[in-house]
Design a protein around this motif. Structure first.
Motif, mmCIF file in Angstrom:
data_model
loop_
_atom_site.group_PDB
_atom_site.id
_atom_site.type_symbol
_atom_site.label_atom_id
_atom_site.label_comp_id
_atom_site.label_asym_id
_atom_site.label_seq_id
_atom_site.Cartn_x
_atom_site.Cartn_y
_atom_site.Cartn_z
ATOM 1 N N UNK A 13 10.191 9.409 70.710
ATOM 2 C CA UNK A 13 11.304 8.580 70.265
ATOM 3 C C UNK A 13 11.658 7.548 71.326
ATOM 4 N N UNK A 17 11.316 3.616 70.749
ATOM 5 C CA UNK A 17 12.528 2.845 70.480
ATOM 6 C C UNK A 17 12.906 1.883 71.606
ATOM 7 N N UNK A 19 12.343 -1.255 71.471
ATOM 8 C CA UNK A 19 12.606 -2.600 70.941
ATOM 9 C C UNK A 19 14.070 -2.744 70.530
ATOM 10 N N UNK A 21 17.087 -3.554 68.096
ATOM 11 C CA UNK A 21 17.230 -3.465 66.648
ATOM 12 C C UNK A 21 18.540 -4.143 66.270
ATOM 13 N N UNK B 237 15.030 5.251 63.245
ATOM 14 C CA UNK B 237 14.072 5.965 62.415
ATOM 15 C C UNK B 237 13.787 5.178 61.142
ATOM 16 N N UNK B 239 13.964 2.005 60.730
ATOM 17 C CA UNK B 239 13.152 0.841 61.082
ATOM 18 C C UNK B 239 11.686 1.246 61.248
ATOM 19 N N UNK B 240 11.488 2.385 61.881
ATOM 20 C CA UNK B 240 10.115 2.832 62.105
ATOM 21 C C UNK B 240 9.420 3.113 60.779
ATOM 22 N N UNK B 243 8.381 -0.027 59.238
ATOM 23 C CA UNK B 243 7.194 -0.589 59.892
ATOM 24 C C UNK B 243 5.935 0.115 59.427
#
Lengths: 105, 701
Positions: A13, A17, A19, A21, B237, B239-240, B243
């Motif tokens: 994680x 993570x 980047x 957002x 999560x 967003x992932x 993607x």
């Protein structure tokens, strides 16, 4: 077993993570990108001192886009702000940080 | 206070002082620094001239502490002794100059007092008041303050003043001093009284003026949110996942993807089904369109099927044409109908070629296919850059439409394929015509390799056979039309020919190799596919261009031609003169034999009339002569019989196609005689026409 998995997940994680957002923004595209980059730079530079990061963002924004910028960086906070339109950026960064940058003079 | 006392005593005051003034500088120099400075004597102009002896004379001056002016003989009365006595002790003190200084030692009482005063002033009083205050005020101020000062300090000051001799004199300078001190800056830097000066000037202050305006504040909005760890986590999560999905999509898009192949397939099929949906809708839309048309044109359809003109029975030998549907399309407006052709398989479907017969007004062309079931809109629409001049549909492959263009090209449209461009098209390389193609016709029989082929005729004088080989058109020149007797010899032995311009041709129904070609010169040639340089026969048929030439569908020997010279002629191809000649009083655009009778044909003229003949009924004139287009300006260009129904379609130069029903008189069969079965079939039809021809032949021979 489960614990190690949990750790691994966490590591994954954290790794994934990095980047930024963007959760909410009404800035023009160009400004938004610039601000976003600035936030990333500041948060990476002062990874263990949110205060300094916020100060850096605020001062840079003041220089670039005129005065009266406000920055909040934290892992958990709630807020209700009044901001000048087209001057708000609210983003998550690094999986744990929330950064809110807005202008109001 | 400082006091300076000087005593000067000299023996000779007059000269002595002068001398000292004069030499004080140089004497010192002579004595010590002789080497360093050259001696320059500055003499005042009124200096005494002295001799060397005088100059060398020494004067001795003795500086003593005795006052020379002090009285030496003061006598005072001594009350003790009762006598005047000489007083030996005389005060030697003499005051020459006295100056009260304004510098006060910091450590002294007065200095301390002054500091204290300053502090008080700075603390309690405003600076302005200090500046403005008078000396007297200050004096007044000073005294109470002094009174306030501690008793000790005062006592000390009084005792201290014993030392100061000129205390009384000093009072005069006090105001000055007091004036100066309050002005001093607060850091208690005592100003140097010797070179301190103060200047001030007053200037006008600029007037102040207020000016303001109000503007809209920049627009603001509120925003609120809560940031905490679980929300941030959820957002990331989400967003992932997004993607990953997009990645998957990209994979699915590439056909190489193997693992996600099934997913991709599913998606693809769903995509296909989506596109299918559209076609389903079009299908449904088509059905609805048909239904609407069926409703709208119900009366016309009823007429088409059941209406027979009852008046025909009483008219005897004359018939009428009943207009049914009118076909037209906005896209083909103002484009003349240049070709008509019924579909050999679907009897309700016909093709219309649009172009222009006007040499000066050539534009685009259109190929439209209409169905009688839907008169409002064409089933197929094809556009082309060049006008269409002719077309034909294949007997065995009714979906293949060959068209000839004004620019000399031929093209084949495949109705099965949804594209709007022709499937095959001739090019300048592959031997296209150089002039408009006036007629194209599919060959009934395929060639030996079972390739489809068709013929075309053009004004450039060539008749070309085109063969569809795989995906291209291969052309063969069948014949070049040469005008007979026009061959001219040129010196080199070459022969130049004037080419004949072919305008129409038709294959013989039975004799495979034989065909007829009509030309612009009015001649009709009977040709064979095997001889490319020779004509089998030549008919001097018309005086103007032959518009159409067509074999009788039943009788193998008979053909018909029409021309712009107003005539329609019927020929026996074995005889060079026509069998029948009909003058229709206007240029004849087209003629067509009826498919049901050997003796019935229709001709259309540019004055807007359709003429239907039945030779069996009337050899001399048409049994129906009827204007069929609304305006006189409209020229009728073409006519075609439907292969099975008793209807004809007529095209005009405005782009309209009119469908007309032949009345019973125009398709009258031989009357049934009692007890006799009516014979039918080609043999009867041939006999019928032969009978007529024989009449003519007898007359001629």
């Amino acid at each position: 077993m489960g614990e190690t998995e949990g750790k691994k997940d966490e590591a994954d994680y954290k790794r994934l993570q990095t980047f930024p957002l963007v959760r909410h923004s009404d800035m023009p595209e160009e400004m938004r990108v610039e601000t976003m980059e600035l936030c990333v730079t500041a948060c990476e530079k002062f990874s263990n001192n949110n205060e300094s990061a916020a100060k850096m963002i605020k001062e840079t924004m003041d220089k670039k886009f005129g005065s009266s910028w406000h920055v909040v960086i934290g892992e958990g906070f709630g807020f209700e702000i009044t901001h000048e339109v087209k001057n708000l950026l609210y983003l998550y960064f690094g999986g744990t940080l929330a950064v809110c940058v807005w202008k109001c003079s | 206070c400082l006091l300076f006392l000087f005593f000067f005593q000299s023996l000779n005051m007059g000269r002595g002082t002068r001398k000292r003034d004069e030499d004080s500088g140089t004497e010192v120099g002579e004595g010590t620094d002789e080497w360093s400075q050259s001696k320059t004597t500055v003499r005042p102009p009124d200096q005494l001239e002295l001799t060397d002896a005088e100059l060398k004379e020494e004067f001795t001056r003795i500086l003593t502490a005795n006052n020379p002016h002090a009285p030496q003989n003061i006598v005072r009365y001594s009350f003790k002794e009762g006598t005047y006595k000489l007083i030996g002790f005389v005060n030697q003190l003499a005051v020459h100059f006295s100056q009260v200084g304004n510098l006060i030692p910091k450590d002294s009482d007065e200095g301390r007092r002054q500091n204290y005063r300053d502090e008080m002033a700075a603390g309690s009083q405003e600076s302005v008041k200090v500046v403005l205050s008078d000396t007297e005020n200050l004096e007044e101020d000073e005294e109470p303050k002094e009174a306030e000062a501690e008793a000790e300090a005062e006592a000390e000051a009084e005792t201290g003043s014993q030392i100061d001799v000129p205390t009384v004199e000093a009072v005069e300078t006090v105001p000055e001093e007091e004036l100066m001190t309050p002005r001093q800056p607060k850091e208690r830097k005592l100003t140097n009284k010797f070179n301190f000066s103060e200047r001030a000037s007053q200037t006008f202050n600029n007037l102040l003026r207020d000016r303001d305006c109000q503007m809209e504040p920049p627009p603001r909005t509120n925003f609120s949110a809560t940031a905490n760890q679980w929300e941030i986590y959820d957002a990331y999560m989400e967003e992932l996942e997004k993607q990953e999905k997009t990645k998957e999509k990209e994979k699915a898009k590439t056909p190489v993807a193997k693992k996600s192949g099934k997913m991709a397939m599913r998606k693809l099929t769903s995509m296909e089904s989506q596109s299918d949906d559209i076609t389903k809708v079009t299908q449904a839309a088509k059905i609805v369109e048909r239904m609407v048309n069926q409703n709208t044109y119900d009366d016309v359809a009823q007429d088409f099927k059941y209406y027979e003109d009852a008046a025909d029975e009483y008219r005897d030998q004359e018939g009428t044409l009943l207009p049914l549907w009118k076909f037209q399309n906005d896209k083909a407006k103002h484009l003349a109908v240049t070709a008509l052709c019924w579909n050999p398989k679907y009897k309700d479907l016909f093709a219309v070629g649009h172009g222009s017969y006007d040499f000066m007004k050539q534009s685009r062309g259109m190929l439209l296919l209409y169905s009688m079931k839907n008169p409002s809109f064409p089933e197929y629409t094809f556009s082309s850059d060049s006008g269409i001049m002719c077309l034909d549909m294949h007997m065995d492959h009714p979906y293949l439409v060959v068209v000839g263009h004004y620019d000399g090209n031929v093209a084949i449209y495949n109705l099965k394929k949804p594209q709007t461009q022709p499937s095959f098209r001739s090019t300048a390389k592959s031997g296209k015509h150089t002039d408009p193609v006036w007629q194209v016709k599919w060959e009934k029989y395929d060639d030996m390799d079972h390739n489809l082929n068709f013929f075309s005729v053009s004004s450039d004088g060539r008749i070309v056979s085109w063969t569809l080989v795989k995906s291209e058109l291969v052309h063969t020149d069948v014949i070049k039309l040469k005008v007979e007797g026009s061959t001219t010899e040129v010196p080199e032995g070459l022969q130049l020919h004037t080419v004949g311009c072919g305008t129409a041709f038709d294959f013989h129904k039975e004799i495979n190799y034989m065909f007829l070609v009509g030309t612009e010169e009015g001649k009709i040639y009977k040709c064979s596919k095997s001889y490319s340089s020779q004509f089998l026969d030549t008919y001097d048929a018309h005086n103007m261009a032959v518009d159409a030439v067509t074999w009788n569908p039943y009788h193998a020997k008979v053909f018909m031609s029409c021309s712009s010279d107003w005539t329609v002629k019927i020929w026996d191809h074995t005889i060079k003169t026509p069998m029948f000649i009909y003058d229709l009083n206007s240029a004849v655009g087209d003629v067509a034999w009826s498919p049901y009778s050997s003796t019935v044909f229709a001709a259309v003229t540019t004055d807007g009339k359709a003429h239907v003949f039945d030779l069996a009924v009337n050899k001399y004139e048409a049994i129906c002569n009827q204007p069929v287009v609304a305006k006189k300006k409209n020229k009728i260009t073409h006519v075609q019989f439907n292969p099975i129904y008793p209807i004809i379609i007529i095209g005009d130069d405005r782009g309209h196609v009119t469908c007309l029903k032949l009345s019973p008189n125009l398709r009258k069969m031989p009357k049934e005689k009692k007890g006799q079965e009516v014979q039918k079939g080609p043999a009867v039809e041939i006999a019928k026409l032969d009978k007529l021809l024989n009449l003519v032949r007898e007359v001629k021979t």
